[in-house]
Design a protein around this motif. Structure first.
Motif, PDB file in Angstrom:
ATOM      1  N   MET A   1       0.843  -1.202   0.000  1.00 17.81           N
ATOM      2  CA  MET A   1       0.000   0.000   0.000  1.00 17.81           C
ATOM      3  C   MET A   1       0.874   1.245   0.000  1.00 17.81           C
ATOM      4  SD  MET A   1      -2.741   1.296   2.888  1.00 17.81           S
ATOM      5  CE  MET A   1      -3.741  -0.187   2.747  1.00 17.81           C
ATOM      6  N   THR A   2       0.543   2.187  -0.888  1.00 14.46           N
ATOM      7  CA  THR A   2       1.259   3.457  -0.911  1.00 14.46           C
ATOM      8  C   THR A   2       0.922   4.259   0.342  1.00 14.46           C
ATOM      9  OG1 THR A   2       1.205   3.521  -3.325  1.00 14.46           O
ATOM     10  CG2 THR A   2       1.617   5.598  -2.187  1.00 14.46           C
ATOM     11  N   ARG A   3       1.945   4.714   1.027  1.00 15.17           N
ATOM     12  CA  ARG A   3       1.696   5.491   2.243  1.00 15.17           C
ATOM     13  C   ARG A   3       1.126   6.855   1.912  1.00 15.17           C
ATOM     14  NH1 ARG A   3       7.499   4.106   4.653  1.00 15.17           N
ATOM     15  NH2 ARG A   3       7.049   2.169   5.742  1.00 15.17           N
ATOM     16  N   LYS A   4       0.378   7.394   2.851  1.00 14.94           N
ATOM     17  CA  LYS A   4      -0.146   8.757   2.744  1.00 14.94           C
ATOM     18  C   LYS A   4       0.402   9.537   3.937  1.00 14.94           C
ATOM     19  CE  LYS A   4      -4.361   7.152   0.460  1.00 14.94           C
ATOM     20  NZ  LYS A   4      -5.843   7.089   0.531  1.00 14.94           N
ATOM     21  N   ILE A   5       1.412  10.357   3.671  1.00 15.96           N
ATOM     22  CA  ILE A   5       2.101  11.087   4.728  1.00 15.96           C
ATOM     23  C   ILE A   5       1.776  12.574   4.622  1.00 15.96           C
ATOM     24  CG2 ILE A   5       4.323  11.567   5.824  1.00 15.96           C
ATOM     25  CD1 ILE A   5       3.549   8.588   5.778  1.00 15.96           C
ATOM     26  N   VAL A   6       1.470  13.164   5.759  1.00 14.95           N
ATOM     27  CA  VAL A   6       1.226  14.604   5.834  1.00 14.95           C
ATOM     28  C   VAL A   6       2.284  15.218   6.747  1.00 14.95           C
ATOM     29  CG1 VAL A   6      -0.380  16.423   6.548  1.00 14.95           C
ATOM     30  CG2 VAL A   6      -1.254  14.325   5.480  1.00 14.95           C
ATOM     31  N   HIS A   7       2.909  16.288   6.281  1.00 16.54           N
ATOM     32  CA  HIS A   7       3.816  17.050   7.136  1.00 16.54           C
ATOM     33  C   HIS A   7       3.169  18.398   7.420  1.00 16.54           C
ATOM     34  CE1 HIS A   7       7.306  19.758   8.013  1.00 16.54           C
ATOM     35  NE2 HIS A   7       7.588  18.749   8.796  1.00 16.54           N
ATOM     36  N   ILE A   8       2.891  18.664   8.681  1.00 12.09           N
ATOM     37  CA  ILE A   8       2.297  19.928   9.106  1.00 12.09           C
ATOM     38  C   ILE A   8       3.389  20.817   9.688  1.00 12.09           C
ATOM     39  CG2 ILE A   8       0.660  21.061  10.651  1.00 12.09           C
ATOM     40  CD1 ILE A   8      -0.776  19.512   8.534  1.00 12.09           C
ATOM     41  N   ASP A   9       3.458  22.043   9.199  1.00  8.81           N
ATOM     42  CA  ASP A   9       4.473  23.002   9.652  1.00  8.81           C
ATOM     43  C   ASP A   9       3.757  24.311   9.983  1.00  8.81           C
ATOM     44  OD1 ASP A   9       6.807  24.277  10.238  1.00  8.81           O
ATOM     45  OD2 ASP A   9       7.582  24.305   8.197  1.00  8.81           O
ATOM     46  N   MET A  10       3.754  24.669  11.268  1.00 13.85           N
ATOM     47  CA  MET A  10       3.109  25.907  11.678  1.00 13.85           C
ATOM     48  C   MET A  10       3.841  27.103  11.068  1.00 13.85           C
ATOM     49  SD  MET A  10       0.617  24.809  13.536  1.00 13.85           S
ATOM     50  CE  MET A  10       0.042  26.299  14.352  1.00 13.85           C
ATOM     51  N   ASP A  11       3.086  28.108  10.664  1.00 13.89           N
ATOM     52  CA  ASP A  11       3.667  29.266   9.978  1.00 13.89           C
ATOM     53  C   ASP A  11       4.241  30.275  10.974  1.00 13.89           C
ATOM     54  OD1 ASP A  11       2.892  28.306   7.430  1.00 13.89           O
ATOM     55  OD2 ASP A  11       0.870  29.068   7.734  1.00 13.89           O
ATOM     56  N   ALA A  12       5.589  30.490  10.877  1.00 15.82           N
ATOM     57  CA  ALA A  12       6.271  31.453  11.758  1.00 15.82           C
ATOM     58  C   ALA A  12       5.737  31.297  13.191  1.00 15.82           C
ATOM     59  CB  ALA A  12       6.063  32.882  11.252  1.00 15.82           C
ATOM     60  N   PHE A  13       5.799  30.091  13.708  1.00 14.72           N
ATOM     61  CA  PHE A  13       5.035  29.698  14.888  1.00 14.72           C
ATOM     62  C   PHE A  13       5.203  30.628  16.078  1.00 14.72           C
ATOM     63  CE2 PHE A  13       4.732  26.684  18.646  1.00 14.72           C
ATOM     64  CZ  PHE A  13       3.344  26.708  18.702  1.00 14.72           C
ATOM     65  N   TYR A  14       6.432  30.775  16.576  1.00 15.46           N
ATOM     66  CA  TYR A  14       6.624  31.573  17.789  1.00 15.46           C
ATOM     67  C   TYR A  14       6.183  33.022  17.563  1.00 15.46           C
ATOM     68  CZ  TYR A  14       9.655  27.619  19.003  1.00 15.46           C
ATOM     69  OH  TYR A  14      10.147  26.368  19.251  1.00 15.46           O
ATOM     70  N   ALA A  15       6.540  33.573  16.412  1.00 15.11           N
ATOM     71  CA  ALA A  15       6.146  34.954  16.108  1.00 15.11           C
ATOM     72  C   ALA A  15       4.633  35.070  15.967  1.00 15.11           C
ATOM     73  CB  ALA A  15       6.839  35.429  14.835  1.00 15.11           C
ATOM     74  N   SER A  16       4.005  34.065  15.345  1.00 17.77           N
ATOM     75  CA  SER A  16       2.556  34.104  15.151  1.00 17.77           C
ATOM     76  C   SER A  16       1.814  34.019  16.483  1.00 17.77           C
ATOM     77  CB  SER A  16       2.115  32.968  14.227  1.00 17.77           C
ATOM     78  OG  SER A  16       2.652  33.134  12.936  1.00 17.77           O
ATOM     79  N   VAL A  17       2.341  33.211  17.411  1.00 14.72           N
ATOM     80  CA  VAL A  17       1.726  33.138  18.740  1.00 14.72           C
ATOM     81  C   VAL A  17       1.810  34.502  19.428  1.00 14.72           C
ATOM     82  CG1 VAL A  17       1.910  32.119  21.049  1.00 14.72           C
ATOM     83  CG2 VAL A  17       2.155  30.672  19.023  1.00 14.72           C
ATOM     84  N   GLU A  18       2.953  35.154  19.323  1.00 22.05           N
ATOM     85  CA  GLU A  18       3.109  36.470  19.952  1.00 22.05           C
ATOM     86  C   GLU A  18       2.181  37.504  19.310  1.00 22.05           C
ATOM     87  OE1 GLU A  18       4.553  36.947  22.620  1.00 22.05           O
ATOM     88  OE2 GLU A  18       5.927  35.257  22.834  1.00 22.05           O
ATOM     89  N   LEU A  19       1.998  37.433  18.004  1.00 18.74           N
ATOM     90  CA  LEU A  19       1.081  38.364  17.336  1.00 18.74           C
ATOM     91  C   LEU A  19      -0.364  38.094  17.729  1.00 18.74           C
ATOM     92  CD1 LEU A  19       2.701  38.471  13.779  1.00 18.74           C
ATOM     93  CD2 LEU A  19       2.632  40.325  15.450  1.00 18.74           C
ATOM     94  N   ARG A  20      -0.680  36.841  17.964  1.00 17.13           N
ATOM     95  CA  ARG A  20      -2.020  36.519  18.459  1.00 17.13           C
ATOM     96  C   ARG A  20      -2.251  37.119  19.838  1.00 17.13           C
ATOM     97  NH1 ARG A  20      -3.496  30.524  20.420  1.00 17.13           N
ATOM     98  NH2 ARG A  20      -2.263  31.315  22.154  1.00 17.13           N
ATOM     99  N   GLU A  21      -1.219  37.063  20.683  1.00 20.29           N
ATOM    100  CA  GLU A  21      -1.335  37.606  22.034  1.00 20.29           C
ATOM    101  C   GLU A  21      -1.263  39.132  22.039  1.00 20.29           C
ATOM    102  OE1 GLU A  21      -1.738  35.427  24.836  1.00 20.29           O
ATOM    103  OE2 GLU A  21      -2.148  34.186  23.069  1.00 20.29           O
ATOM    104  N   ASN A  22      -0.658  39.715  21.009  1.00 24.70           N
ATOM    105  CA  ASN A  22      -0.498  41.174  20.913  1.00 24.70           C
ATOM    106  C   ASN A  22      -0.993  41.652  19.544  1.00 24.70           C
ATOM    107  OD1 ASN A  22       1.385  41.723  23.444  1.00 24.70           O
ATOM    108  ND2 ASN A  22       2.233  39.938  22.383  1.00 24.70           N
ATOM    109  N   PRO A  23      -2.303  41.606  19.302  1.00 23.56           N
ATOM    110  CA  PRO A  23      -2.830  41.922  17.958  1.00 23.56           C
ATOM    111  C   PRO A  23      -2.494  43.325  17.478  1.00 23.56           C
ATOM    112  CG  PRO A  23      -4.595  41.798  19.603  1.00 23.56           C
ATOM    113  CD  PRO A  23      -3.363  41.257  20.250  1.00 23.56           C
TER     114      PRO A  23
END
Length: 354
Positions: free
Chosen positions: A1-23
């Motif tokens: 069976m051909t595998r189905k692999i997903v790679h999830i990569d958060m976008d600019a994660f640490y910076a994005s979290v800080e922008l969420r906390e400081n809109p």
């Protein structure tokens, strides 16, 4: 069976979290880093990246490129909390999860909890749920193996998705620059260029024997990657190889002034060891000189380090083994790590006695 692999990569994660906390900072060049000019960037917002700022760049250089950037000190407790939220979303779809860091992971969704036939649809739903629950975006790569999925996740950033079906693998790889291969750094890339190789197509023209001759054991893997072959499974049980921490000084220090910061590093390391319950028998000291030369010393003991004093004493003994010119050499960084971890049963028995 051909595998189905997903790679999830958060976008600019640490910076994005800080922008969420400081809109109020949205749209501004935000850098996650300690403001000392000897620090390095942990993460940069997409607005900051327009000025050339990037992870691991020195703050000194960043200030030259973008003097008006806004600096926020890292909050790893917050980042870990958000990472756990994202991990919980992954687990709604599969138990086969291999985290690479707080902000990215491989998922094997060949057979998934929701019975969704399309891996692309799984990736889209995960992206949607991440945004609904965290207000953050993630990019996804969908492919028949980990190598391709990781490359794909970087293809349509931010908040994008890239799918590489099995029938399109060779076409996708054909003109791909060799620096896109995960793990290829400046030294390997320079060697590729000396051999007149710049793309995967160039790499594919070389025989397995030739690649092994030039790149040793890694040559066989390069031969397979050039053909889109990667048999590694998604493995969620990969053990940590080392628990470590380091610090860069505000000013270069002589050898005789290293013991105090080394004791402080040992305390920070011990906090990590306790939190992760990773008690190791091997202690490694890392020093970086003012001229950026790396010096390491390591010692393996018969029993694990079960106290901060054990780590401090081991570190002090390693420091004594540094054969530098102790009168003239200056140091800009000190680090400490433990590895060769004890088995869980041994840890539980020992900790019950302490």
């Amino acid at each position: 069976m051909t595998r189905k692999i997903v790679h999830i990569d958060m976008d600019a994660f640490y910076a994005s979290v800080e922008l969420r906390e400081n809109p109020q900072l949205r749209g501004l060049p935000v850098v996650v880093a300690w403001e000392s000019i000897r620090s390095v960037i942990v993460a940069a917002s997409y607005e900051a990246r327009k000025y050339g700022l990037r992870s691991a760049m020195s703050v000194r250089r960043a200030r030259q490129l973008c003097p008006h950037a806004i600096y926020i000190a890292p909050n790893f407790t917050l980042y870990r909390d958000v990472s756990r939220q994202v991990r919980a979303i992954f687990m709604q779809y599969t138990d086969r999860i291999e985290p690479l860091s707080l902000d990215e992971a491989y998922l094997d969704v060949t057979v998934n909890h929701k019975g969704i036939a399309s891996a692309t649809e799984v990736a889209r739903r995960i992206q949607q749920e991440i945004f609904q629950q965290t207000s953050l975006t993630a990019s996804a790569g969908v492919a028949p193996n980990k190598f391709l999925a990781k490359i794909a996740s970087d293809w349509n950033k931010p908040n994008g998705i890239c799918v590489i079906p099995p029938s399109k693998v060779l076409a996708f790889l054909q003109d791909l620059p060799l620096e896109k291969i995960p793990g290829v750094g400046r030294v390997t890339l320079a060697k590729f260029h000396r051999l007149n190789m710049k793309t995967i197509a160039d790499l594919r023209q070389r025989s397995q024997w030739e690649l092994t001759y030039h790149f040793g054991r890694h040559g066989h893997r390069l031969y397979e990657l050039a053909r889109g072959i990667d048999m590694r499974e998604v493995d969620g049980n990969q053990p940590s190889q080392q628990v470590s921490t380091e610090t860069t000084f505000d000013r270069d220090l002589p050898y005789i002034q290293l013991q105090e910061p080394l004791d402080a590093i040992a305390t920070k390391l011990w906090e990590q060891v306790l939190r992760k319950r990773k008690f190791g028998r091997t202690v490694t000291l890392k020093l970086k000189t003012a001229s950026f030369r790396i010096v390491t010393r390591s010692q393996t003991y018969s029993s694990p380090m079960y106290s901060v004093d054990d780590i401090r004493q081991a570190a002090a003994m390693l420091l004594e083994r540094v054969e530098a010119d102790k009168r003239h050499t200056l140091y800009r960084l000190v680090g400490l790590g433990v590895s060769t971890f004890a088995e869980v049963d041994e840890v539980d028995a020992q900790m019950s006695l302490l």
